[in-house]
Scaffold this motif. Structure first.
Motif, PDB file in Angstrom:
ATOM      1  N   TYR A 163       0.663  -1.282  -0.006  1.00  0.00           N
ATOM      2  CA  TYR A 163      -0.139  -0.035   0.080  1.00  0.00           C
ATOM      3  C   TYR A 163       0.897   1.096   0.095  1.00  0.00           C
ATOM      4  O   TYR A 163       0.983   2.093   0.945  1.00  0.00           O
ATOM      5  CB  TYR A 163      -0.819   0.016   1.329  1.00  0.00           C
ATOM      6  CG  TYR A 163      -2.060  -1.207   1.266  1.00  0.00           C
ATOM      7  CD1 TYR A 163      -3.247  -1.124   0.612  1.00  0.00           C
ATOM      8  CD2 TYR A 163      -1.503  -2.209   1.930  1.00  0.00           C
ATOM      9  CE1 TYR A 163      -4.209  -2.117   0.497  1.00  0.00           C
ATOM     10  CE2 TYR A 163      -2.593  -3.328   1.808  1.00  0.00           C
ATOM     11  CZ  TYR A 163      -3.807  -3.124   1.177  1.00  0.00           C
ATOM     12  OH  TYR A 163      -4.637  -4.456   1.241  1.00  0.00           O
ATOM     13  N   LEU A 164       1.565   1.506  -1.213  1.00  0.00           N
ATOM     14  CA  LEU A 164       2.419   2.681  -1.224  1.00  0.00           C
ATOM     15  C   LEU A 164       1.740   4.033  -1.347  1.00  0.00           C
ATOM     16  O   LEU A 164       0.854   4.161  -2.075  1.00  0.00           O
ATOM     17  CB  LEU A 164       3.242   2.338  -2.304  1.00  0.00           C
ATOM     18  CG  LEU A 164       4.156   1.230  -2.115  1.00  0.00           C
ATOM     19  CD1 LEU A 164       5.172   0.833  -3.337  1.00  0.00           C
ATOM     20  CD2 LEU A 164       5.315   1.249  -1.183  1.00  0.00           C
ATOM     21  N   PRO A 165       2.129   5.067  -0.768  1.00  0.00           N
ATOM     22  CA  PRO A 165       1.513   6.341  -0.871  1.00  0.00           C
ATOM     23  C   PRO A 165       1.918   7.252  -2.014  1.00  0.00           C
ATOM     24  O   PRO A 165       2.329   8.081  -1.695  1.00  0.00           O
ATOM     25  CB  PRO A 165       1.531   7.074   0.612  1.00  0.00           C
ATOM     26  CG  PRO A 165       3.012   6.375   0.664  1.00  0.00           C
ATOM     27  CD  PRO A 165       3.099   4.918   0.446  1.00  0.00           C
ATOM     28  N   GLU A 187       3.558 -11.683  -5.490  1.00  0.00           N
ATOM     29  CA  GLU A 187       2.869 -11.140  -6.898  1.00  0.00           C
ATOM     30  C   GLU A 187       2.396  -9.840  -6.250  1.00  0.00           C
ATOM     31  O   GLU A 187       2.420  -8.808  -7.043  1.00  0.00           O
ATOM     32  CB  GLU A 187       1.957 -12.019  -7.168  1.00  0.00           C
ATOM     33  CG  GLU A 187       2.707 -13.352  -7.928  1.00  0.00           C
ATOM     34  CD  GLU A 187       1.620 -14.564  -8.347  1.00  0.00           C
ATOM     35  OE1 GLU A 187       0.688 -14.102  -8.784  1.00  0.00           O
ATOM     36  OE2 GLU A 187       1.980 -15.747  -8.098  1.00  0.00           O
ATOM     37  N   GLN A 188       1.809  -9.818  -5.245  1.00  0.00           N
ATOM     38  CA  GLN A 188       1.090  -8.408  -4.765  1.00  0.00           C
ATOM     39  C   GLN A 188       2.013  -7.367  -4.498  1.00  0.00           C
ATOM     40  O   GLN A 188       1.775  -6.382  -4.884  1.00  0.00           O
ATOM     41  CB  GLN A 188       0.126  -8.891  -3.655  1.00  0.00           C
ATOM     42  CG  GLN A 188      -0.646  -7.780  -2.841  1.00  0.00           C
ATOM     43  CD  GLN A 188      -1.588  -8.033  -1.849  1.00  0.00           C
ATOM     44  OE1 GLN A 188      -1.744  -9.068  -1.820  1.00  0.00           O
ATOM     45  NE2 GLN A 188      -1.929  -7.026  -1.248  1.00  0.00           N
ATOM     46  N   ALA A 193       4.578  -2.494  -6.688  1.00  0.00           N
ATOM     47  CA  ALA A 193       5.808  -1.840  -7.029  1.00  0.00           C
ATOM     48  C   ALA A 193       5.516  -1.490  -8.626  1.00  0.00           C
ATOM     49  O   ALA A 193       6.135  -0.200  -8.993  1.00  0.00           O
ATOM     50  CB  ALA A 193       7.060  -2.820  -6.900  1.00  0.00           C
ATOM     51  N   GLN A 194       4.998  -2.389  -9.533  1.00  0.00           N
ATOM     52  CA  GLN A 194       5.157  -2.058 -10.762  1.00  0.00           C
ATOM     53  C   GLN A 194       4.088  -0.882 -10.859  1.00  0.00           C
ATOM     54  O   GLN A 194       4.234   0.147 -12.059  1.00  0.00           O
ATOM     55  CB  GLN A 194       4.715  -3.201 -11.571  1.00  0.00           C
ATOM     56  CG  GLN A 194       5.687  -4.039 -11.915  1.00  0.00           C
ATOM     57  CD  GLN A 194       5.265  -5.198 -12.838  1.00  0.00           C
ATOM     58  OE1 GLN A 194       4.151  -5.924 -12.558  1.00  0.00           O
ATOM     59  NE2 GLN A 194       5.928  -5.553 -13.889  1.00  0.00           N
ATOM     60  N   LYS A 202      13.106   0.910 -13.538  1.00  0.00           N
ATOM     61  CA  LYS A 202      14.006  -0.549 -13.209  1.00  0.00           C
ATOM     62  C   LYS A 202      13.491  -1.016 -11.706  1.00  0.00           C
ATOM     63  O   LYS A 202      13.166  -0.301 -10.860  1.00  0.00           O
ATOM     64  CB  LYS A 202      15.262  -0.344 -13.040  1.00  0.00           C
ATOM     65  CG  LYS A 202      16.053  -0.040 -14.255  1.00  0.00           C
ATOM     66  CD  LYS A 202      15.685  -0.951 -15.565  1.00  0.00           C
ATOM     67  CE  LYS A 202      16.492  -0.815 -16.912  1.00  0.00           C
ATOM     68  NZ  LYS A 202      16.202  -1.510 -17.744  1.00  0.00           N
ATOM     69  N   LEU A 203      13.029  -2.330 -11.668  1.00  0.00           N
ATOM     70  CA  LEU A 203      12.686  -3.032 -10.455  1.00  0.00           C
ATOM     71  C   LEU A 203      13.989  -3.770  -9.960  1.00  0.00           C
ATOM     72  O   LEU A 203      14.478  -4.661 -10.511  1.00  0.00           O
ATOM     73  CB  LEU A 203      11.498  -3.754 -10.600  1.00  0.00           C
ATOM     74  CG  LEU A 203      10.958  -4.533  -9.569  1.00  0.00           C
ATOM     75  CD1 LEU A 203      10.302  -3.630  -8.479  1.00  0.00           C
ATOM     76  CD2 LEU A 203       9.841  -5.543 -10.104  1.00  0.00           C
TER      77      LEU A 203
END
Length: 297
Positions: A163-165, A187-188, A193-194, A202-203
């Motif tokens: 849950y990134l803000p 996966e979640q 992140a994507q 880049k990841l």
């Protein structure tokens, strides 16, 4: 770093005070306390409380942190064996990932996930990039509270990986800093992140344990739980994390998420190089590998 969004509904936030943001849609209010933006969802705070308490207990017992501010500023270049591994991985990351990207674009918007004491955020900020250091822990010996020891500028954020803000497509690099293996569902976590990653971004998965055989990973988890129970009185399993990676799991994630991985194996020294051979000779489980994975869409 870009503006924040509500970690639950992903809508923009209204600034109602210098250190306060409010989501009009969900009615949530988020504050900056001691320089750290607090974005944990209220319904999850209790869920993470035990993990944070257990984690900090272990880190204190291990002697993490220092009363000397210069200790933090020099990381990852510290004499301990753990930091030597981190330093080698960091050097490979800078040489093989950061420098080529910096030739085409700078400054970069970077998300340091699992920032801990924020040493990596500090290093990247000194390279001229806009960095958000994200972690659950906010203490001032091994967590985000250590931001006060640095002279560089970055944004400390207490938030969850899932849950990134941050808005969609707002970040150039999402970096899991020895932290992806704490995810409950890869996966979640990687999908989130994507979401925040720009199309050409880049990841990065840095210094998470990787095995060829999943049974070795399961053995590692059992060994760790037994050691923790004996030493600390708890098994360190308050979060049902995936705990480790395998090459097969990384291939599965690549296929499901539309990611192509480049795997970089730094040379950690001859002792590390012979560990797999010695393990086979002694009929023991394979040791973990580390290094880094660079993901591109």
């Amino acid at each position: 770093m870009t503006s924040f969004v509500c970690p639950r509904c992903k809508t923009g936030l209204n600034q109602t005070a210098p250190d306060e943001l409010r989501c009009l849609q969900d009615g949530l209010t988020f504050h900056k306390v001691d320089g750290i933006w607090r974005f944990l969802l209220p319904e999850h705070i209790e869920y993470y409380a035990r993990f944070i308490r257990d984690y900090e207990t272990v880190r204190r017992f291990e002697g993490r942190g220092s009363a000397d501010e210069s200790y933090y500023r020099t990381l990852p270049y510290h004499a301990s064996s753990d930091w030597k591994i981190r330093a080698t991985s960091f050097n490979a990351f800078v040489k093989q990932v950061m420098i080529p990207i910096e030739k085409n674009k700078t400054p970069l918007q970077i998300l340091d996930l699992g920032a801990g004491n924020s040493w990596l955020s500090n290093q990247l900020a000194y390279r001229g990039h806009a960095v958000a250091a994200v972690d659950l822990t906010i203490n001032d010996f091994d967590g985000l509270g250590c931001h006060r020891f640095y002279e560089s500028t970055f944004i400390p954020v207490q938030a969850e990986f899932d849950y990134l803000p941050l808005p969609d497509k707002s970040v150039d690099i999402v970096l899991f800093n020895a932290s992806l293996h704490y995810s409950v569902n890869y996966e979640q976590t990687l999908s989130e992140a994507q979401r925040v990653l720009d199309v050409d971004g880049k990841l990065i998965v840095l210094d998470s344990p990787v095995y060829h055989d999943a049974s070795s990973g399961r053995s590692m988890v059992r060994e760790r739980e037994e050691q923790f129970t004996k030493r600390y009185g708890f098994a360190s399993d308050s979060l049902q994390s995936e705990n480790y990676l395998t090459y097969q799991r990384m291939d599965e994630l690549a296929a499901k998420l539309g990611v192509t991985w480049r795997h970089i194996r730094p040379f950690y020294g001859i002792h590390w190089a012979v560990r797999p051979w010695l393990a086979r000779l002694r009929n023991r489980r394979e040791p973990a590998e580390f290094g880094l994975w660079v993901g591109s869409r």
